[in-house]
Design a protein around this motif. Sequence first.
Motif, PDB file in Angstrom:
ATOM      1  N   PRO A  10      -8.177 -11.782  -0.801  1.00 50.93           N
ATOM      2  CA  PRO A  10      -8.836 -10.944   0.273  1.00 50.93           C
ATOM      3  C   PRO A  10     -10.112 -11.255   0.253  1.00 50.93           C
ATOM      4  O   PRO A  10     -10.736 -11.675  -0.678  1.00 50.93           O
ATOM      5  N   ALA A  47       3.502   4.095  -0.295  1.00 48.07           N
ATOM      6  CA  ALA A  47       3.490   2.494  -0.448  1.00 48.07           C
ATOM      7  C   ALA A  47       4.200   2.199  -1.740  1.00 48.07           C
ATOM      8  O   ALA A  47       4.698   1.097  -1.579  1.00 48.07           O
ATOM      9  N   GLU A 108       5.566  -5.415   4.972  1.00 42.95           N
ATOM     10  CA  GLU A 108       4.497  -5.377   5.766  1.00 42.95           C
ATOM     11  C   GLU A 108       4.072  -3.785   6.192  1.00 42.95           C
ATOM     12  O   GLU A 108       3.126  -3.463   6.068  1.00 42.95           O
ATOM     13  N   ARG A 110       4.365  -1.639   3.921  1.00 42.50           N
ATOM     14  CA  ARG A 110       3.505  -0.992   2.838  1.00 42.50           C
ATOM     15  C   ARG A 110       1.992  -1.328   3.070  1.00 42.50           C
ATOM     16  O   ARG A 110       1.185  -0.658   2.731  1.00 42.50           O
ATOM     17  N   GLU A 111       1.850  -2.645   3.487  1.00 42.51           N
ATOM     18  CA  GLU A 111       0.473  -3.098   3.825  1.00 42.51           C
ATOM     19  C   GLU A 111      -0.102  -1.995   5.082  1.00 42.51           C
ATOM     20  O   GLU A 111      -1.389  -1.554   4.686  1.00 42.51           O
ATOM     21  N   LEU A 115      -3.398   0.442   4.372  1.00 43.35           N
ATOM     22  CA  LEU A 115      -4.444  -0.139   5.136  1.00 43.35           C
ATOM     23  C   LEU A 115      -5.514   1.110   5.432  1.00 43.35           C
ATOM     24  O   LEU A 115      -6.781   1.052   5.022  1.00 43.35           O
ATOM     25  N   THR A 118      -7.001   2.115   1.873  1.00 43.19           N
ATOM     26  CA  THR A 118      -8.052   1.166   1.624  1.00 43.19           C
ATOM     27  C   THR A 118      -9.448   1.241   2.292  1.00 43.19           C
ATOM     28  O   THR A 118     -10.454   1.136   1.503  1.00 43.19           O
ATOM     29  N   GLN A 161     -11.456  -3.321  -2.633  1.00 41.50           N
ATOM     30  CA  GLN A 161     -10.538  -3.585  -1.566  1.00 41.50           C
ATOM     31  C   GLN A 161      -9.525  -4.430  -2.378  1.00 41.50           C
ATOM     32  O   GLN A 161      -8.221  -4.370  -2.201  1.00 41.50           O
ATOM     33  N   SER A 165      -5.358  -3.220  -3.299  1.00 39.00           N
ATOM     34  CA  SER A 165      -4.573  -4.160  -2.360  1.00 39.00           C
ATOM     35  C   SER A 165      -3.885  -5.063  -3.532  1.00 39.00           C
ATOM     36  O   SER A 165      -2.731  -5.349  -3.273  1.00 39.00           O
ATOM     37  N   TYR A 166      -4.442  -5.586  -4.589  1.00 37.90           N
ATOM     38  CA  TYR A 166      -4.008  -6.352  -5.254  1.00 37.90           C
ATOM     39  C   TYR A 166      -3.355  -5.848  -6.604  1.00 37.90           C
ATOM     40  O   TYR A 166      -2.159  -5.886  -6.919  1.00 37.90           O
ATOM     41  N   TYR A 169      -0.761  -2.972  -5.904  1.00 38.85           N
ATOM     42  CA  TYR A 169       0.317  -3.347  -4.912  1.00 38.85           C
ATOM     43  C   TYR A 169       0.870  -4.672  -4.975  1.00 38.85           C
ATOM     44  O   TYR A 169       1.450  -5.354  -4.155  1.00 38.85           O
ATOM     45  N   SER A 170       0.221  -5.554  -5.916  1.00 38.97           N
ATOM     46  CA  SER A 170       0.615  -6.730  -6.182  1.00 38.97           C
ATOM     47  C   SER A 170       1.188  -6.933  -7.748  1.00 38.97           C
ATOM     48  O   SER A 170       2.121  -7.621  -7.813  1.00 38.97           O
TER      49      SER A 170
END
Length: 614
Positions: A10, A47, A108, A110-111, A115, A118, A161, A165-166, A169-170
Amino acid sequence: MKRERALPLPAGAQPAAGAPAAPDEDMRTLRRLLPWLRPWRTRVALALLLMVAAKLATVGVPLLLKALVDALTPLPGLGAQGTALVLVPAALVAAYGLLRWCSSLLAELRELVMLRATEGVTRALALRAFEHLHALGLRFHLERQTGALTRDLERGTRALQSLVSYALYSVVPTLVEVALVLALLIWRFDVGYAAITAAALVLYVVFTVRVTQWRTRIRRRMNELESASSARAVDALLNFETVKYFNNEAWEARRYDDSLQRLGRARAQTQQSLSLLNAGQQLIIAVALVALLWRATQGVLDGRLTLGDLVMINAFLIQLYLPLNFLGVLYREIRQSLTDLGRLFALLDRAPEVTDAPDARPLQLRHAPQVRFEDVRFGYDPRRPILHGVDLEIPAGRTVAVVGASGAGKSTLVRLLFRFYDVDGGRITVDGHDIRTLTQASLRRAIGIVPQDTVLFNDTIEVNIRYGRPDASFEEVREAARAAHILDFIESLPQGWQTVVGERGLKLSGGEKQRVAIARTLLKNPPILVLDEATSALDSASERAIQTELRRLSERRTTLVIAHRLSTVVEAHEIVVLEQGRVVERGTHAELLARGGAYARLWALQHSATAPGT
């Protein structure tokens, strides 16, 4: 293994600009980030639920694949072809495809859910940093490098960000998936499969962490050189005219090329360390794959496992391969993002040099106020005082001029009046109120300035004049331009009011820029007026016209005039002469000339310099 540049990182995944942060510093940064997420806690919780559901679907795919392969074993009374025609298309293949689609769909969703959160957190933090930069003192902005500062701001907000996001959620989904796979391996087979997988995971993480810590020092150097290179380019472009004046394009190019060469060497070292990291990670994964597949193959040959079990184990390993590889990238980017975000938080922690007192009150004026400098002492550096006990009074509605040689402290008086700095001793009062007891916003709202060095925004002429009072009507803007004797010039331009003035107003001449500054101040209509060499860039005819308008404007205001050319202040109610931060003379023009002191000498010097034939 994929190269780092091939991964879909990202915007926030930028290299760290500072030193590698210690774990406790990382935790402090994360704790400071949590309050920014609280307004979005509902979306964060939703999420997380979608993430867990997506991972359950992902882990279910190899289980269906095992059932699909085992279903190809011939049933009694049916050949292999008949069994496949009955079972595979009717159930397992459809379920297999549906589960894969559900896994992607949930990810998707979740993203999409995250969004808005974030972007909201990023916007809030970026706005807070922008406001804080404006709250910091003039000393900070005089010392900063614009290119390096804007790069730190960009990295810090984008790092947010990346972390949201990472990291949230990753990393968590990867750990959940690893835990589910280990549990399934223990449940369906034996502890040996889980032990090999867990050992490979631990070794992979330890290796990645150790090598990444070493790489961070290399990347730190690269980022320092990158920031220096960017700052060098920005500084040269901002001073474009100076570069041209001195014919130093080639010299600036050589300096920029030298910084690019150093940056190139640092980037090469970074890529070499990345290659070493990738090779080591691939070796660990390859050894683990060989060990697990060898054990599973032996189980099939011994009759303890079915062919479907072998396929399922292989599918699990393939599914874990990508998260494990991605986990290494995530660790590197998260550490760098934490460092970048830490730098941004450190900037936010920098206390403004000048702040409002807890009981500060707004300045309310119904008339032109009296302004007084009472025994004011000040120095930008304690070791080098600038003002030494200056006493100066500007009566309400009167004009006082301050003259003197360069470095006498004239502009310092203006900066102190605006409260860009606080005095070291004495005080400054407006209408009897010490300005340190007033809010800065209300104080500066009451003061208008026409500076000697006019800097304009790279926007239209209308926007630059309207900046004096953004809510003014167009007729008021037009009238201010008329009073500043620039209306005819504006309306003669092909684009008129929508003419863009260029970076720092470079498309306009010095006189035109100064007229825009005068119009902007006229539009603001302040009770206190500061004229800092307000007509220095004008020709004689224009100067006389503007001086007449400024005198009319000053009649209803308390006016402080800073001047080098004494001819512009002869009509001031009082003239104060500064020498080395001390008041040496004061009086009217006629009184000072009759006295034959410092002012008379300055007047004689300027008069002789401008006499015909000199």
